[in-house]
Scaffold this motif. Structure first.
Motif, PDB file in Angstrom:
ATOM      1  N   GLY A 242       0.791  -1.224   0.000  1.00 41.90           N
ATOM      2  CA  GLY A 242       0.000   0.000   0.000  1.00 41.90           C
ATOM      3  C   GLY A 242       0.822   1.272   0.000  1.00 41.90           C
ATOM      4  O   GLY A 242       0.469   2.248  -0.679  1.00 41.90           O
ATOM      5  N   GLN A 243       1.913   1.283   0.760  1.00 41.60           N
ATOM      6  CA  GLN A 243       2.747   2.488   0.788  1.00 41.60           C
ATOM      7  C   GLN A 243       3.290   2.823  -0.596  1.00 41.60           C
ATOM      8  O   GLN A 243       3.272   3.982  -1.028  1.00 41.60           O
ATOM      9  N   GLY A 244       3.758   1.795  -1.289  1.00 41.27           N
ATOM     10  CA  GLY A 244       4.293   2.017  -2.629  1.00 41.27           C
ATOM     11  C   GLY A 244       3.208   2.442  -3.603  1.00 41.27           C
ATOM     12  O   GLY A 244       3.411   3.367  -4.407  1.00 41.27           O
ATOM     13  N   LEU A 245       2.041   1.779  -3.534  1.00 43.86           N
ATOM     14  CA  LEU A 245       0.938   2.135  -4.420  1.00 43.86           C
ATOM     15  C   LEU A 245       0.497   3.579  -4.210  1.00 43.86           C
ATOM     16  O   LEU A 245       0.314   4.332  -5.178  1.00 43.86           O
ATOM     17  N   LEU A 246       0.335   3.963  -2.934  1.00 43.51           N
ATOM     18  CA  LEU A 246      -0.111   5.320  -2.640  1.00 43.51           C
ATOM     19  C   LEU A 246       0.936   6.336  -3.073  1.00 43.51           C
ATOM     20  O   LEU A 246       0.599   7.412  -3.587  1.00 43.51           O
ATOM     21  N   THR A 247       2.207   6.004  -2.900  1.00 45.40           N
ATOM     22  CA  THR A 247       3.274   6.923  -3.318  1.00 45.40           C
ATOM     23  C   THR A 247       3.271   7.125  -4.828  1.00 45.40           C
ATOM     24  O   THR A 247       3.418   8.244  -5.314  1.00 45.40           O
ATOM     25  N   VAL A 248       3.082   6.031  -5.567  1.00 48.66           N
ATOM     26  CA  VAL A 248       3.056   6.127  -7.035  1.00 48.66           C
ATOM     27  C   VAL A 248       1.880   6.998  -7.488  1.00 48.66           C
ATOM     28  O   VAL A 248       2.032   7.877  -8.349  1.00 48.66           O
ATOM     29  N   VAL A 249       0.694   6.780  -6.900  1.00 47.51           N
ATOM     30  CA  VAL A 249      -0.475   7.584  -7.271  1.00 47.51           C
ATOM     31  C   VAL A 249      -0.259   9.041  -6.865  1.00 47.51           C
ATOM     32  O   VAL A 249      -0.637   9.968  -7.601  1.00 47.51           O
ATOM     33  N   ALA A 250       0.363   9.255  -5.693  1.00 43.84           N
ATOM     34  CA  ALA A 250       0.651  10.626  -5.260  1.00 43.84           C
ATOM     35  C   ALA A 250       1.572  11.336  -6.244  1.00 43.84           C
ATOM     36  O   ALA A 250       1.359  12.516  -6.575  1.00 43.84           O
ATOM     37  N   LEU A 251       2.574  10.630  -6.739  1.00 49.96           N
ATOM     38  CA  LEU A 251       3.474  11.220  -7.734  1.00 49.96           C
ATOM     39  C   LEU A 251       2.705  11.541  -9.023  1.00 49.96           C
ATOM     40  O   LEU A 251       2.963  12.557  -9.674  1.00 49.96           O
ATOM     41  N   GLY A 252       1.747  10.666  -9.361  1.00 54.30           N
ATOM     42  CA  GLY A 252       0.921  10.935 -10.533  1.00 54.30           C
ATOM     43  C   GLY A 252       0.058  12.166 -10.345  1.00 54.30           C
ATOM     44  O   GLY A 252      -0.095  12.987 -11.263  1.00 54.30           O
ATOM     45  N   ILE A 253      -0.513  12.334  -9.153  1.00 52.61           N
ATOM     46  CA  ILE A 253      -1.314  13.524  -8.855  1.00 52.61           C
ATOM     47  C   ILE A 253      -0.433  14.772  -8.908  1.00 52.61           C
ATOM     48  O   ILE A 253      -0.862  15.835  -9.370  1.00 52.61           O
ATOM     49  N   ALA A 254       0.812  14.633  -8.444  1.00 51.47           N
ATOM     50  CA  ALA A 254       1.758  15.752  -8.546  1.00 51.47           C
ATOM     51  C   ALA A 254       2.001  16.114 -10.012  1.00 51.47           C
ATOM     52  O   ALA A 254       2.090  17.296 -10.364  1.00 51.47           O
ATOM     53  N   CYS A 255       2.087  15.099 -10.860  1.00 49.24           N
ATOM     54  CA  CYS A 255       2.247  15.354 -12.303  1.00 49.24           C
ATOM     55  C   CYS A 255       1.044  16.116 -12.845  1.00 49.24           C
ATOM     56  O   CYS A 255       1.196  17.036 -13.661  1.00 49.24           O
ATOM     57  N   TYR A 256      -0.149  15.748 -12.378  1.00 42.34           N
ATOM     58  CA  TYR A 256      -1.345  16.470 -12.819  1.00 42.34           C
ATOM     59  C   TYR A 256      -1.271  17.925 -12.354  1.00 42.34           C
ATOM     60  O   TYR A 256      -1.700  18.838 -13.066  1.00 42.34           O
ATOM     61  N   GLY A 257      -0.726  18.129 -11.151  1.00 40.61           N
ATOM     62  CA  GLY A 257      -0.553  19.489 -10.658  1.00 40.61           C
ATOM     63  C   GLY A 257       0.395  20.300 -11.520  1.00 40.61           C
ATOM     64  O   GLY A 257       0.129  21.468 -11.837  1.00 40.61           O
ATOM     65  N   VAL A 258       1.512  19.686 -11.912  1.00 47.98           N
ATOM     66  CA  VAL A 258       2.475  20.369 -12.774  1.00 47.98           C
ATOM     67  C   VAL A 258       1.829  20.697 -14.122  1.00 47.98           C
ATOM     68  O   VAL A 258       2.004  21.800 -14.661  1.00 47.98           O
ATOM     69  N   TYR A 259       1.062  19.738 -14.657  1.00 45.45           N
ATOM     70  CA  TYR A 259       0.379  19.976 -15.930  1.00 45.45           C
ATOM     71  C   TYR A 259      -0.619  21.134 -15.792  1.00 45.45           C
ATOM     72  O   TYR A 259      -0.725  21.989 -16.688  1.00 45.45           O
ATOM     73  N   SER A 260      -1.362  21.167 -14.684  1.00 44.65           N
ATOM     74  CA  SER A 260      -2.330  22.255 -14.470  1.00 44.65           C
ATOM     75  C   SER A 260      -1.639  23.600 -14.385  1.00 44.65           C
ATOM     76  O   SER A 260      -2.154  24.614 -14.902  1.00 44.65           O
ATOM     77  N   LEU A 261      -0.484  23.633 -13.743  1.00 45.41           N
ATOM     78  CA  LEU A 261       0.298  24.867 -13.710  1.00 45.41           C
ATOM     79  C   LEU A 261       0.683  25.303 -15.129  1.00 45.41           C
ATOM     80  O   LEU A 261       0.617  26.483 -15.470  1.00 45.41           O
ATOM     81  N   ALA A 262       1.055  24.326 -15.939  1.00 41.91           N
ATOM     82  CA  ALA A 262       1.424  24.644 -17.330  1.00 41.91           C
ATOM     83  C   ALA A 262       0.215  25.148 -18.111  1.00 41.91           C
ATOM     84  O   ALA A 262       0.359  25.965 -19.032  1.00 41.91           O
ATOM     85  N   CYS A 263      -0.996  24.674 -17.746  1.00 48.33           N
ATOM     86  CA  CYS A 263      -2.207  25.123 -18.435  1.00 48.33           C
ATOM     87  C   CYS A 263      -2.428  26.623 -18.247  1.00 48.33           C
ATOM     88  O   CYS A 263      -3.090  27.263 -19.082  1.00 48.33           O
ATOM     89  N   ALA A 264      -1.890  27.178 -17.155  1.00 49.84           N
ATOM     90  CA  ALA A 264      -1.989  28.631 -16.967  1.00 49.84           C
ATOM     91  C   ALA A 264      -1.323  29.369 -18.115  1.00 49.84           C
ATOM     92  O   ALA A 264      -1.669  30.511 -18.422  1.00 49.84           O
ATOM     93  N   ARG A 265      -0.392  28.706 -18.771  1.00 49.12           N
ATOM     94  CA  ARG A 265       0.321  29.309 -19.904  1.00 49.12           C
ATOM     95  C   ARG A 265      -0.194  28.779 -21.241  1.00 49.12           C
ATOM     96  O   ARG A 265      -0.363  29.536 -22.198  1.00 49.12           O
ATOM     97  N   PHE A 266      -0.472  27.483 -21.341  1.00 49.62           N
ATOM     98  CA  PHE A 266      -0.714  26.856 -22.634  1.00 49.62           C
ATOM     99  C   PHE A 266      -2.183  26.580 -22.957  1.00 49.62           C
ATOM    100  O   PHE A 266      -2.497  26.265 -24.103  1.00 49.62           O
TER     101      PHE A 266
END
Length: 269
Positions: A242-266
């Motif tokens: 579970g720790q590994g699974l949750l960490t992987v999904v958390a990193l994916g959510i972080a990627c979505y956050g980075v993409y959303s930040l980029a949407c402010a520009r693109f």
């Protein structure tokens, strides 16, 4: 009738093309990115310290409120989400140029749903900005409990779960096929496209778990598991590795956050 529709579309297009709405919508994209990054950080804390707060929008808003200048930032978030909701409403009315009736109908429903979501987020941010607080998990349980009290309430809860599950599948499909490219005004580069792809798939997985828990709650006639995103992520933690699974999904959510930040520009706004 056509004249009324044309006037409505013209008025919506004028509002959507205004500088205030454009800059506000871009601020809303940036705010969404920050909240997703905070949710990802909370999820990592939950994975490795068995605590860490609530890994959803209310937890992220609470973390933001605790930062220096957080109250000011929260008011910026409120304004950004309100104007992003306004922009989605104008898009729901005007539609994409050249799209057929089927695509226009789908886009109208999608943009309306997003507008409602950002209004809800703006309201949650407003509560924190005005000195109060909010709990997404408790709000979700209260909503589910109200549905349960209605005729065929358990069926209604299960239907809500299926809708959320469908949204999750759509996010996963959009990420896998890079369909989000159509939302951007120019190609942001291969790295950001990869980040967006991972982010959409991760968010799809998280929403899929939320939807599945609603379906289970409807089948059981219980609100125990219908706690929204925080409950879904904590369900991952209870699984083997579970720790590994949750960490992987958390990193994916972080990627979505980075993409959303980029949407402010693109993003096409």
């Amino acid at each position: 009738m056509d004249g009324v529709q044309d006037r409505a579309e013209g008025a919506a297009r004028e509002v959507g093309d205004s500088r205030i709405v454009e800059y506000g919508a871009r601020t809303g994209f940036a705010a969404s990115g920050v909240l997703h990054l905070l949710m990802a950080w909370i999820a990592v804390r939950i994975a490795w310290s068995k605590g860490g707060g609530s890994a959803d929008q209310s937890g992220a808003l609470g973390d933001l409120d605790d930062q220096p200048g957080g109250r000011v930032l929260l008011w910026v978030v409120v304004a950004g989400f309100v104007l992003l909701a306004v922009w989605h409403l104008t898009e729901a009315v005007t539609g994409s140029p050249g799209a057929d009736a089927k695509d226009r109908a789908f886009d109208a429903v999608s943009d309306t749903a997003r507008a409602i979501m950002f209004v809800a987020l703006a309201w949650a941010a407003y509560k924190f900005a005005s000195g109060g607080s909010s709990s997404s998990g408790q709000g979700t349980r209260d909503f589910t409990g109200t549905l349960m009290e209605q005729p065929f309430g358990r069926v209604l809860v299960a239907v809500v779960g299926l809708v959320i599950l469908g949204v999750g599948v759509y996010h996963g499909y959009k990420g896998w096929t890079e369909g989000f490219r159509d939302d951007l005004q120019e190609h942001p580069g291969a790295t950001l496209m990869t980040i967006g792809r991972i982010g959409y798939i991760a968010k799809g997985i998280a929403l899929g778990i939320v939807g599945a828990l609603f379906v289970v709650g409807g089948a059981k006639g219980s609100t125990k598991d219908t706690t929204g995103l925080d409950g879904a992520l904590r369900t991952l933690l209870e699984q083997p590795f579970g720790q590994g699974l949750l960490t992987v999904v958390a990193l994916g959510i972080a990627c979505y956050g980075v993409y959303s930040l980029a949407c402010a520009r693109f993003a096409k706004v």
